[in-house]
Design a protein around this motif. Structure first.
Motif, short mmCIF file in Angstrom:
data_model
loop_
_atom_site.label_atom_id
_atom_site.label_comp_id
_atom_site.label_asym_id
_atom_site.label_seq_id
_atom_site.Cartn_x
_atom_site.Cartn_y
_atom_site.Cartn_z
N GLN A 27 -2.15 -5.16 -5.23
CA GLN A 27 -3.20 -4.51 -4.44
C GLN A 27 -4.37 -5.46 -4.22
O GLN A 27 -4.97 -5.47 -3.14
N GLN A 49 -6.89 1.16 -4.26
CA GLN A 49 -6.56 1.35 -2.85
C GLN A 49 -7.45 2.42 -2.21
O GLN A 49 -7.87 2.27 -1.06
N GLU A 82 0.82 -1.21 0.00
CA GLU A 82 0.00 0.00 0.00
C GLU A 82 0.85 1.26 0.00
O GLU A 82 0.50 2.25 -0.63
N ASN A 141 2.17 1.53 -3.70
CA ASN A 141 1.09 1.90 -4.61
C ASN A 141 0.67 3.35 -4.41
O ASN A 141 0.35 4.05 -5.38
N LYS A 142 0.69 3.80 -3.16
CA LYS A 142 0.34 5.20 -2.90
C LYS A 142 1.38 6.14 -3.48
O LYS A 142 1.05 7.14 -4.12
N TYR A 187 -3.61 2.58 -7.26
CA TYR A 187 -3.91 3.62 -6.28
C TYR A 187 -5.42 3.89 -6.23
O TYR A 187 -5.99 4.09 -5.16
#
Length: 168
Positions: free
Chosen positions: A151, A71, A13, A16-17, A68
């Motif tokens: 993800q 997420q 996470e 990916n952010k 993202y």
């Protein structure tokens, strides 16, 4: 949940952010390229590369921002029944349905890798006057698909934790 799974969830996470936030700025690059193309078309000679470069940048923006968006729960979902369910019921349904998404992304990645290998081996170029190489955009596509796969595994781990009564 085992600590290595919790660390995996946080690591995926976090990456990916970061990548998703960087991909957001590709929108400004896209606007600059298309603005340059419009000005050049009106004032000078039309730039042949701006339209295709805009397509490539948009593909990168879309693919690198996909994980993202997942997420942040920005993906489109039919909330007719889902919104009224308890968190545990949502986790159960998500645990079952995530396998369809994982299968789809796996097939997409398989095709993307084969297409990227072909582009690298034969020096594939896009048709047209500019004729850019296709390998860079295909590599970005594969990276974006891998990020979405990671993800989705995070979603699966979180849903299993919710079903077990533990939140991550």
């Amino acid at each position: 949940m085992p600590i290595f799974l919790i660390n995996y969830v946080h690591w995926v996470e976090r990456w990916n952010k970061r990548i998703g936030r960087m991909a957001m700025y590709l929108l400004f690059v896209l606007m600059a390229v298309l603005l340059w193309g419009a000005i050049a078309r009106a004032v000078w000679v039309p730039m042949r590369w701006t339209d295709q470069m805009g397509q490539f940048i948009l593909a990168g923006y879309f693919m690198l921002g996909g994980a993202y968006a997942l997420q942040m729960d920005s993906a489109v979902r039919m909330d007719v029944f889902y919104a009224a369910w308890s968190p545990r019921t949502k986790a159960l349904v998500d645990t079952i349905t995530i396998f369809a998404l994982l299968f789809y992304l796996g097939v997409l990645l398989w095709g993307g890798i084969e297409s990227t290998a072909y582009a690298l081996e034969y020096g594939e170029r896009k048709s047209g006057l500019w004729r850019p190489y296709m390998a860079p955009v295909k590599i970005v596509m594969c990276v974006g698909i891998v990020m979405m796969l990671l993800q989705c595994t995070v979603f699966l781990i979180r849903d299993i934790a919710t079903l077990r009564g533990r939140e991550i």
